[in-house]
Write a protein that holds these residues in place. Structure first.
Motif, PDB file in Angstrom:
ATOM      1  N   LEU A  17     -44.805  43.735 -93.773  1.00 22.70           N
ATOM      2  CA  LEU A  17     -44.958  44.054 -95.194  1.00 22.70           C
ATOM      3  C   LEU A  17     -43.606  43.996 -95.904  1.00 22.70           C
ATOM      4  O   LEU A  17     -43.518  43.547 -97.052  1.00 22.70           O
ATOM      5  CB  LEU A  17     -45.590  45.434 -95.360  1.00 22.70           C
ATOM      6  CG  LEU A  17     -47.011  45.590 -94.801  1.00 22.70           C
ATOM      7  CD1 LEU A  17     -47.544  46.985 -95.088  1.00 22.70           C
ATOM      8  CD2 LEU A  17     -47.947  44.549 -95.394  1.00 22.70           C
ATOM      9  N   TYR A  18     -42.548  44.453 -95.242  1.00 19.83           N
ATOM     10  CA  TYR A  18     -41.208  44.319 -95.825  1.00 19.83           C
ATOM     11  C   TYR A  18     -40.867  42.847 -96.028  1.00 19.83           C
ATOM     12  O   TYR A  18     -40.275  42.462 -97.043  1.00 19.83           O
ATOM     13  CB  TYR A  18     -40.159  44.956 -94.909  1.00 19.83           C
ATOM     14  CG  TYR A  18     -40.269  46.451 -94.745  1.00 19.83           C
ATOM     15  CD1 TYR A  18     -40.919  47.231 -95.679  1.00 19.83           C
ATOM     16  CD2 TYR A  18     -39.710  47.094 -93.637  1.00 19.83           C
ATOM     17  CE1 TYR A  18     -41.024  48.605 -95.522  1.00 19.83           C
ATOM     18  CE2 TYR A  18     -39.804  48.463 -93.472  1.00 19.83           C
ATOM     19  CZ  TYR A  18     -40.465  49.213 -94.410  1.00 19.83           C
ATOM     20  OH  TYR A  18     -40.559  50.577 -94.261  1.00 19.83           O
ATOM     21  N   ASP A 156     -53.537  49.021 -91.951  1.00 18.02           N
ATOM     22  CA  ASP A 156     -52.239  48.394 -91.677  1.00 18.02           C
ATOM     23  C   ASP A 156     -52.409  47.092 -90.907  1.00 18.02           C
ATOM     24  O   ASP A 156     -51.683  46.118 -91.145  1.00 18.02           O
ATOM     25  CB  ASP A 156     -51.350  49.354 -90.876  1.00 18.02           C
ATOM     26  CG  ASP A 156     -50.874  50.533 -91.708  1.00 18.02           C
ATOM     27  OD1 ASP A 156     -50.954  50.448 -92.942  1.00 18.02           O
ATOM     28  OD2 ASP A 156     -50.430  51.531 -91.111  1.00 18.02           O
ATOM     29  N   ALA A 218     -48.393  41.691-102.248  1.00 22.24           N
ATOM     30  CA  ALA A 218     -47.639  42.882-101.845  1.00 22.24           C
ATOM     31  C   ALA A 218     -48.066  44.098-102.657  1.00 22.24           C
ATOM     32  O   ALA A 218     -48.216  45.210-102.118  1.00 22.24           O
ATOM     33  CB  ALA A 218     -46.142  42.637-102.010  1.00 22.24           C
ATOM     34  N   TRP A 222     -49.581  47.485-100.956  1.00 15.60           N
ATOM     35  CA  TRP A 222     -48.904  48.777-101.120  1.00 15.60           C
ATOM     36  C   TRP A 222     -49.675  49.698-102.058  1.00 15.60           C
ATOM     37  O   TRP A 222     -49.696  50.920-101.860  1.00 15.60           O
ATOM     38  CB  TRP A 222     -47.484  48.554-101.636  1.00 15.60           C
ATOM     39  CG  TRP A 222     -46.543  48.026-100.602  1.00 15.60           C
ATOM     40  CD1 TRP A 222     -46.102  46.747-100.469  1.00 15.60           C
ATOM     41  CD2 TRP A 222     -45.940  48.756 -99.527  1.00 15.60           C
ATOM     42  NE1 TRP A 222     -45.263  46.625 -99.385  1.00 15.60           N
ATOM     43  CE2 TRP A 222     -45.144  47.845 -98.795  1.00 15.60           C
ATOM     44  CE3 TRP A 222     -46.007  50.085 -99.123  1.00 15.60           C
ATOM     45  CZ2 TRP A 222     -44.417  48.220 -97.681  1.00 15.60           C
ATOM     46  CZ3 TRP A 222     -45.269  50.463 -97.990  1.00 15.60           C
ATOM     47  CH2 TRP A 222     -44.494  49.538 -97.296  1.00 15.60           C
ATOM     48  N   LYS A 225     -52.379  51.407-100.229  1.00 17.55           N
ATOM     49  CA  LYS A 225     -51.890  52.457 -99.342  1.00 17.55           C
ATOM     50  C   LYS A 225     -51.385  53.674-100.105  1.00 17.55           C
ATOM     51  O   LYS A 225     -51.628  54.817 -99.704  1.00 17.55           O
ATOM     52  CB  LYS A 225     -50.754  51.904 -98.478  1.00 17.55           C
ATOM     53  CG  LYS A 225     -51.180  50.861 -97.452  1.00 17.55           C
ATOM     54  CD  LYS A 225     -50.008  50.118 -96.868  1.00 17.55           C
ATOM     55  CE  LYS A 225     -49.084  51.034 -96.097  1.00 17.55           C
ATOM     56  NZ  LYS A 225     -49.700  51.521 -94.847  1.00 17.55           N
ATOM     57  N   LEU A 226     -50.664  53.431-101.213  1.00 15.84           N
ATOM     58  CA  LEU A 226     -49.946  54.510-101.893  1.00 15.84           C
ATOM     59  C   LEU A 226     -50.501  54.850-103.269  1.00 15.84           C
ATOM     60  O   LEU A 226     -50.128  55.880-103.840  1.00 15.84           O
ATOM     61  CB  LEU A 226     -48.459  54.130-102.045  1.00 15.84           C
ATOM     62  CG  LEU A 226     -47.726  53.696-100.775  1.00 15.84           C
ATOM     63  CD1 LEU A 226     -46.325  53.205-101.126  1.00 15.84           C
ATOM     64  CD2 LEU A 226     -47.668  54.841 -99.779  1.00 15.84           C
ATOM     65  N   LEU A 232     -43.748  52.509-107.394  1.00 15.04           N
ATOM     66  CA  LEU A 232     -44.036  51.346-106.560  1.00 15.04           C
ATOM     67  C   LEU A 232     -42.960  50.280-106.709  1.00 15.04           C
ATOM     68  O   LEU A 232     -42.725  49.493-105.786  1.00 15.04           O
ATOM     69  CB  LEU A 232     -45.406  50.767-106.920  1.00 15.04           C
ATOM     70  CG  LEU A 232     -45.972  49.671-106.006  1.00 15.04           C
ATOM     71  CD1 LEU A 232     -46.206  50.210-104.614  1.00 15.04           C
ATOM     72  CD2 LEU A 232     -47.267  49.117-106.587  1.00 15.04           C
ATOM     73  N   VAL A 235     -40.414  49.904-104.012  1.00 13.50           N
ATOM     74  CA  VAL A 235     -40.740  49.258-102.744  1.00 13.50           C
ATOM     75  C   VAL A 235     -39.830  48.061-102.517  1.00 13.50           C
ATOM     76  O   VAL A 235     -39.465  47.731-101.380  1.00 13.50           O
ATOM     77  CB  VAL A 235     -42.225  48.833-102.724  1.00 13.50           C
ATOM     78  CG1 VAL A 235     -42.511  47.905-101.557  1.00 13.50           C
ATOM     79  CG2 VAL A 235     -43.121  50.061-102.634  1.00 13.50           C
TER      80      VAL A 235
END
Length: 309
Positions: A17-18, A156, A218, A222, A225-226, A232, A235
């Motif tokens: 993900l990064y 994930d 992305a 994210w 998830k968040l 955000l 990130v």
């Protein structure tokens, strides 16, 4: 052994993900030779568009299917990113051709603040959920191999597969297509690329469109998830050590750098955290990147910037 592999898999999934966020930086740099400070704002803007369209579309069209509503919302959010890419080229980049890198750098800062304000104006400033139907329950793997098995979060795992597919497609795009080769030529020298007939304006629109889709994927991951909130945008800061480690000019570097940092921060938090009071995961990536800068400033796979000037 099972616990170690569980931590390792968690690090690999986080690292992918990064890498996805870091790719946005690499794409823009390869096309314009400038570090794009607006990447975090693009992730936020795309996520806001997806979250709000997924809420509005069922009311507009009277849809009951969440899958269809999310597909339409994603298409509308992608269209927004395409329009944004066109506007950036037409209103900003076209007037800065062959300018100094610092000029383009300041332009991306301006785009950042513009997108932050535009996102609030169009979509609001509350915290919005993104529900694309990904399962959030943990999954137990290799129960017969390791005592207790290996617990993996299904959300994930799916996000990692999606990110890996997108990263693979982008790698093939840069290596195997004529447009990808044109992008590399533009990054090396704008004037030389123009002199051999490469349309700089079209290339910039294409790369900002691709970076916009990357930001959208992305942002959806994210945001799921968040939740979509203005934090955000930070990130993107998680991607900075990735591109320092992997190289600002390298797509494979973004992938390898993300995996190294994802695994490193998870393992260090689990095995070293108890001895230093925890919190290693917060700063591990930045310290690793700073230390690496002392020995190889261009990163694992990057070019020396001085060679490109």
């Amino acid at each position: 052994m099972g616990f170690f592999l569980e931590t390792l898999f968690g690090g690999l999934m986080a690292g992918m993900l990064y890498s996805l966020v870091a790719l946005g930086f690499v794409l823009i740099f390869k096309a314009s030779g400038v570090f794009n400070f607006a990447q975090g704002a693009m992730v936020l803007f795309a996520a806001l568009a997806m979250a709000r369209f997924s809420e509005w579309v069922p009311h507009w069209l009277g849809l009951q299917s969440k899958l269809l509503a999310n597909a339409i919302a994603f298409a509308l959010a992608a269209a927004c990113m395409f329009v944004l890419a066109w506007a950036v080229e037409r209103l900003v980049l076209r007037h800065l051709v062959n300018q100094e890198g610092v000029t383009l750098l300041m332009a991306t800062l301006g785009i950042t603040y513009f997108l932050d304000g535009l996102g609030q104006t169009l979509f609001g400033s509350d915290i919005y959920p993104i529900d694309v139907g990904m399962p959030k329950d943990p999954l137990l793997l290799f129960e017969n191999t390791f005592p207790g098995g290996i617990m993996v979060n299904q959300e994930d795992l799916i996000a990692t597969v999606v990110a890996a597919l997108l990263v693979s497609l982008l790698s093939l795009f840069f290596q195997k297509t004529s447009t990808g080769r044109a992008l590399r030529a533009v990054a090396d020298d704008h004037q030389a690329a123009q002199s051999i007939g490469i349309p700089l304006a079209r290339i910039w629109v294409i790369v900002w469109c691709v970076a916009g889709i990357t930001a959208l994927v992305a942002g959806v991951i994210w945001g799921s998830k968040l939740g979509v909130q203005f934090s955000l945008a930070t990130v993107a800061l998680r991607a900075l050590p990735v591109i320092i480690l992997g190289g600002l000019t390298s797509v494979p570097g973004a992938i390898i750098g993300g995996l190294i940092i994802g695994v490193g921060e998870k393992l260090s938090e689990v095995y070293l955290g108890p001895f230093v009071g925890g919190g290693i995961e917060i700063w591990f990536a930045y310290v690793l990147a700073l230390v690496y800068l002392l020995f190889r400033p261009q990163g694992l796979f990057g070019e020396k910037i001085i060679d490109r000037v």
